[in-house]
Design a protein around this motif. Structure first.
Motif, short mmCIF file in Angstrom:
data_model
loop_
_atom_site.label_atom_id
_atom_site.label_comp_id
_atom_site.label_asym_id
_atom_site.label_seq_id
_atom_site.Cartn_x
_atom_site.Cartn_y
_atom_site.Cartn_z
N CYS A 21 -61.99 44.49 26.46
CA CYS A 21 -61.91 43.44 27.29
C CYS A 21 -63.30 42.65 27.57
O CYS A 21 -64.12 43.38 28.25
CB CYS A 21 -61.06 43.72 28.63
N HIS A 23 -63.61 42.52 31.71
CA HIS A 23 -64.04 44.02 32.67
C HIS A 23 -64.85 44.83 31.58
O HIS A 23 -64.34 44.93 30.57
CB HIS A 23 -62.99 44.40 33.47
N CYS A 76 -54.88 41.36 29.27
CA CYS A 76 -55.56 42.77 29.28
C CYS A 76 -54.86 43.54 30.28
O CYS A 76 -54.43 43.13 31.18
CB CYS A 76 -56.88 42.26 29.93
ZN LIG Z 1 -59.56 43.16 31.15
#
Ligand SMILES: [Zn+2]
Length: 588
Positions: A38, A41, A59
């Protein structure tokens, strides 16, 4: 947002989300989806998924999700119209001329375009100065002295800013107004606020391009003893030094292909490495790395070899960059070049003296960053308690930054062994430090704990996708008010409304109308592996919901009975109970 028939809609139809996202995230095919790490993050194992046919991403870690435009808006931190333009350009769709821009926006865009044009003009000017003036010849001699031949000068666009003080100014002035000249950073105004003069004088110039290859700034090295030795463009509307990596425009293909980047300090280093045939090199340009630069790099790879200057400033820059790279979950190695004679070697000097082969060899042997840091710590006096404490304090912040707990623990053991420290003491320090580590909490994904029942999930999926009977299903659900009181009520409601409209359901638009946790649940459901839905299955799901509702009603009736109501009411309740139990038994 993408209204049917609009340009945005057309772009969305033609754009391939896998390809667009793939320019930012390394995606792997996994079942019907594509998955990757991702970009929103920090994570070690991929929980970011892109669905090629639904044209959405989601995500499972941090919960972001949407369509190709949402992705670009999030990634480029831009507004919707800009996202359309970017996606269109990436997919080779011609963008119609914008007319409805606000006057300020139009003015800003015009100004940016003019500034880019000025830099192009300045570049031509500097190159001509290097090639065709007497002063420029001295510049050439200097470059040749540093091992840069004509081919290299042309390839990297080197130029020369003459000493006169207003040569470029005079060249540009007929075409641009004073305000813009000053804003470009190519021209400065003297302290008293009156006279204009060239920012770069008697310097070799190096054009600095943004990622898409447009020149947005210059770096310049003094030819004589003028200070500072290196002078860069100031921050301007088209250039922010923390957003740009030198050579990125030419390195990105190589970085993507080889899945790692070499990070050096100055443009001469980057040029030397690139000339050695190693194209995947970028320079942070003087200062240590900034977060936006890391984000930029992270779009192409998560693996970096840091090769900064070996002097004290370079070491500090290396260590600061390490911290940032680790926070962003990069796999980092460090190349500390050995001294040549008694000279500390930067990549430029090293390659000139020892050759590309030798540099490549060392590059392959570059140490993982923890080994580099341990080696640094071992230079401290480890015979005294105070020295050991210092070494631990030096290392701890880096270990703390490793997002992965297991890795962190492994490194703690390794550090303890290498520095002959008492491991329990080190671990205690580590866990205390970890407890203070806020950022880790931040990346902890909020769990979608509400496990919607399989029946609800299935019906939601059908409402979103079963083109054949979606509308009919929505009618039945709505008439019997079957989803009322469910945890997924809001999702059902939004999908029922969308289905009844008769228009194709756009998951992202339904999602946009929902609260965040509902949107996440919807996207999770859309990403589940599932068979083609059938009307029979839909009906059995509806029966299951009816059954559940009967159970709920039964529980309510039972509670009322236990509350000891007056005789008349009790009789009615008992009859209702009988009826509900019959219904439930029949369904079984
Ligand atoms: Zn994420």
């Amino acid at each position: 947002m993408a209204e049917a028939g609009s340009f945005a809609d057309r772009v969305k139809q033609q754009a391939d989300i896998v390809r667009v996202v793939g320019e930012y995230v390394r995606l792997k095919k996994s079942g019907q989806n594509f998955t990757g790490l991702c970009p929103f993050h920090a994570e070690k194992s991929p929980s970011f998924a892109v669905h090629p046919t639904k044209q959405i991403y989601h995500c499972f870690g941090c919960g972001v999700g949407g369509d190709v435009f949402n992705f670009v808006m999030e990634m480029e931190k831009c507004a919707f119209p800009e996202a359309i333009r970017i996606v269109a350009e990436k997919c080779g769709i011609a963008v119609p001329r914008q007319k409805e821009r606000s006057p300020e926006e139009r003015k800003e865009n015009q100004q940016r375009a003019l500034l880019v044009e000025m830099h192009r003009e300045a570049q031509t000017f500097f190159v001509k100065q290097l090639e065709a003036t007497l002063e420029g010849k001295a510049g050439q001699a200097y470059l040749e002295d540093r091992g840069l031949d004509k081919e290299a000068m042309t390839r990297f666009g080197m130029g020369y800013a003459p000493s006169g003080g207003d040569a470029l100014l005079r060249h540009l002035k007929p075409k641009c107004n004073e305000k813009l000249l000053v804003e470009s950073g190519l021209v400065s105004r003297d302290q008293s606020g009156g006279r204009l003069f060239d920012r770069f004088r008697r310097r070799i110039t190096f054009p600095i391009a943004n990622e898409s290859g447009k020149i947005v700034a210059f770096g310049a090295r003094a030819l004589g003893d003028d200070l500072p030795k290196y002078l860069n463009s100031p921050e301007t509307p088209i250039y922010s030094k923390s957003n740009v990596l030198y050579h990125m425009d030419r390195a990105k293909e190589g970085i993507r292909r080889q899945d790692f980047a070499i990070l050096v300090e100055g443009y001469l280093d980057a040029i030397a490495v690139a000339r050695a045939g190693i194209s995947n090199v970028v320079a942070s340009c003087g200062t240590s790395l900034a977060e936006p630069q890391i984000k930029l790099l992270g779009r192409f790879t998560r693996r970096v070899i840091v090769n900064y200057d070996p002097d004290a400033a370079g070491q500090i820059a290396t260590e600061r960059s390490l911290s940032l790279l680790l926070e962003q979950d990069f796999e980092v190695r460090v190349l500390a070049l050995p001294a040549i004679g008694n000279k500390k070697a930067d990549p430029d000097l090293f390659i000139r003296e020892k050759g590309a082969e030798e540099y490549l060899k060392l590059l392959k042997e570059a140490l993982p960053y923890v080994d580099y840091l341990i080696a640094r710590a071992r230079q401290m006096d480890l015979t005294s308690g105070e020295g050991k404490r210092q070494a631990v304090n030096f290392l701890l912040p880096y270990v703390q930054k490793i997002p992965n707990r297991i890795l962190r623990s492994e490194w703690a053991t390794r550090i303890a062994q290498q520095l002959r420290l008492d491991e329990p003491v080190l671990r205690a320090a580590l866990s205390k430090a970890a407890a203070e580590r806020r950022s880790e909490l931040k990346i902890q994904p909020e769990l979608v704990a509400r496990a919607a029942k399989p029946v609800e999930r299935r019906l939601i999926r059908m409402l979103a996708e079963a083109q054949g009977f979606r509308q009919e299903l929505a009618k039945q659900l709505q008439n019997a008010r079957l989803y009322h009181g469910l945890e997924t009520e809001k999702i059902f409601e939004a999908l029922v409304i969308a289905s009844l409209s008769g228009q194709p359901v756009q998951a992202t638009e339904v999602g946009a109308a929902l609260e965040d946790r509902d949107r996440r649940l919807l996207f999770e459901i859309l990403f589940e592996e599932a068979n083609e839905p059938t009307w029979e299955e839909a009906m059995s799901c509806i029966e299951a919901l009816q059954h559940r509702r009967a159970e709920r009603e039964l529980a309510d009736v039972q509670r009322s009975i236990e509350a000891n109501p007056p005789g008349q009411e009790l009789r009615g309740l008992l009859e209702k109970k009988q009826e509900l139990m019959r219904r439930l038994a029949a369904a079984r």
